[in-house]
Design an enzyme around this catalytic site. Structure first.
Site, mmCIF file in Angstrom:
data_model
loop_
_atom_site.group_PDB
_atom_site.id
_atom_site.type_symbol
_atom_site.label_atom_id
_atom_site.label_comp_id
_atom_site.label_asym_id
_atom_site.label_seq_id
_atom_site.Cartn_x
_atom_site.Cartn_y
_atom_site.Cartn_z
ATOM 1 N N ARG A 1 26.386 27.749 38.639
ATOM 2 C CA ARG A 1 26.051 28.554 38.596
ATOM 3 C C ARG A 1 26.611 29.767 39.126
ATOM 4 O O ARG A 1 27.157 30.426 38.485
ATOM 5 C CB ARG A 1 26.028 28.172 40.669
ATOM 6 C CG ARG A 1 25.146 29.162 41.393
ATOM 7 C CD ARG A 1 26.447 30.706 41.556
ATOM 8 N NE ARG A 1 27.333 30.331 42.175
ATOM 9 C CZ ARG A 1 28.139 31.404 42.358
ATOM 10 N NH1 ARG A 1 28.322 32.698 41.694
ATOM 11 N NH2 ARG A 1 29.166 30.817 42.716
ATOM 12 N N ASP A 2 27.965 29.321 39.514
ATOM 13 C CA ASP A 2 29.184 30.659 38.991
ATOM 14 C C ASP A 2 29.187 30.658 37.381
ATOM 15 O O ASP A 2 29.672 31.576 36.937
ATOM 16 C CB ASP A 2 30.588 29.414 39.424
ATOM 17 C CG ASP A 2 31.626 31.045 39.196
ATOM 18 O OD1 ASP A 2 31.151 32.254 39.487
ATOM 19 O OD2 ASP A 2 32.383 30.447 39.088
ATOM 20 N N CYS B 1 34.034 36.942 36.485
ATOM 21 C CA CYS B 1 33.787 37.800 37.844
ATOM 22 C C CYS B 1 33.143 39.025 37.033
ATOM 23 O O CYS B 1 33.955 39.378 36.508
ATOM 24 C CB CYS B 1 35.079 37.961 38.474
ATOM 25 S SG CYS B 1 34.485 38.566 39.553
ATOM 26 N N HIS C 1 40.278 26.469 43.810
ATOM 27 C CA HIS C 1 39.231 27.623 42.126
ATOM 28 C C HIS C 1 39.789 28.246 41.580
ATOM 29 O O HIS C 1 40.546 29.680 42.171
ATOM 30 C CB HIS C 1 38.665 28.046 43.300
ATOM 31 C CG HIS C 1 36.903 28.716 41.619
ATOM 32 N ND1 HIS C 1 35.891 28.313 42.462
ATOM 33 C CD2 HIS C 1 36.883 29.428 41.952
ATOM 34 C CE1 HIS C 1 35.172 28.903 41.634
ATOM 35 N NE2 HIS C 1 35.829 30.185 40.963
ATOM 36 N N HIS D 1 41.118 30.422 37.086
ATOM 37 C CA HIS D 1 40.056 30.369 35.862
ATOM 38 C C HIS D 1 41.096 30.606 35.443
ATOM 39 O O HIS D 1 42.759 30.593 35.952
ATOM 40 C CB HIS D 1 39.980 32.285 36.606
ATOM 41 C CG HIS D 1 38.491 32.512 37.070
ATOM 42 N ND1 HIS D 1 37.539 33.591 36.911
ATOM 43 C CD2 HIS D 1 37.733 31.545 37.769
ATOM 44 C CE1 HIS D 1 36.259 33.106 37.554
ATOM 45 N NE2 HIS D 1 36.970 32.206 38.742
#
Length: 305
Positions: free
Chosen positions: A16-17, A241, A208, A210
């Protein structure tokens, strides 16, 4: 020396992400194959779908098809992002085990991203939270820009704590603290996580991270030192993002698993199968995996030229 958790849960967010920002359409069959490879590796939680407007996130338009086609592994939670009741209804129909709501710790990001305040954005999820409880679905809250924002810069630990409280009061089972633009550093990570843990059970807080500045593994280790035992990662380091300029992908799952194995921390996940999954999706996308450990392990297996 800090005592690290003996085991951790890794939430795989690649399907998904990871894939949502790919410009070229990824067919449902490929997404389904990726989810099946990942569930076969032993993940207890896979973020598999997003029921959002295809106008805004065209890559997720096939989410219902993917959820219908996957081979569901007993005990695995298949999660779906649901921004509103329409999304919730679609997730329910698709037999999602967990719905994910989201808010920002940055007022500027909230306004730029969804055109409303943090308080308004969380209030909008009240009906979704009630419906999740009514139907017996897990509810997960995700807090973006918890360490920094592309528009306002620094985000205070108090701002994060405020959103944690709001999500706790909605009834979230788990809350993710997300470094959306990858600017966090280890000491800052510990400060934010410790502050969040004063509002919500540390056992149900997730990191979470990055890897924009190459700090994600350091931040995960720093989180382990303060007792965080749930982490999100994306196979082959897929994702980013779309609203955060310059933000690179999530930390690669293969790299996280390699580190956890080295620390003697149990994950219940087969790293070799994850490496294969990362190479599979990278080959489909026509580029090299962003996972250093994944590429190194794949090269080690390859016969000499």
């Amino acid at each position: 020396m800090a005592i690290l958790p003996k085991q951790v849960k890794i939430v795989e967010v690649g399907p998904r992400d990871g894939l949502q920002n790919e410009k070229e359409s990824v067919p449902a069959a490929v997404k389904t194959a990726l989810v099946n490879r990942l569930s076969g590796a032993g993940f207890r939680n896979i973020e598999a779908a997003a029921f959002v407007s295809p106008r805004w996130v065209p890559q997720m338009a096939t989410s219902a098809d993917v959820m219908a086609a996957i081979d569901r592994r007993p005990g695995t939670i298949y999660s779906a992002l649901t921004p509103n009741m329409q999304g919730f209804d679609a997730a329910l129909a698709a037999r999602a085990d967990e719905v994910v709501i989201f808010g920002s710790a940055s007022e500027a990001f909230s306004q730029k991203n969804i055109n409303c305040s943090i308080a308004e954005s969380i209030a909008r999820f009240d009906s979704v939270a009630q419906a999740a409880r009514q139907h017996g679905l897990r509810l997960r809250g995700s807090i973006s820009c918890a360490f920094g924002c592309p528009y306002q810069g620094e985000v205070s630990p108090e701002s994060v704590a405020d959103v944690v409280r709001r999500m706790r009061d909605l009834g979230c089972d788990e809350i993710d603290i997300a470094d959306t633009i990858g600017v966090a550093t280890a000491r800052q990570t510990q400060t934010v996580m410790e502050r969040a843990a004063r509002e919500f059970s540390i056992d149900a807080l997730a990191g979470h991270f990055h890897d924009t500045y190459g700090q994600a593994l350091a931040n995960i280790y720093a989180s382990l030192e303060v007792g965080i035992s749930i982490y999100h990662s994306s196979v082959a380091g897929l994702g980013g993002c779309p609203y955060a300029k310059g933000a690179t992908g999530n930390i690669a799952t293969e790299d996280v698993l390699y580190m956890m194995e080295g620390l003697g921390i149990e994950t219940g996940i087969d790293l070799d199968i994850v490496v294969d999954a990362g190479q599979f999706i990278s080959q489909f996308l026509g580029r090299k995996s962003a996972s250093r450990a994944g590429n190194a392990l794949a090269a080690k297996r390859a016969p000499p030229q």
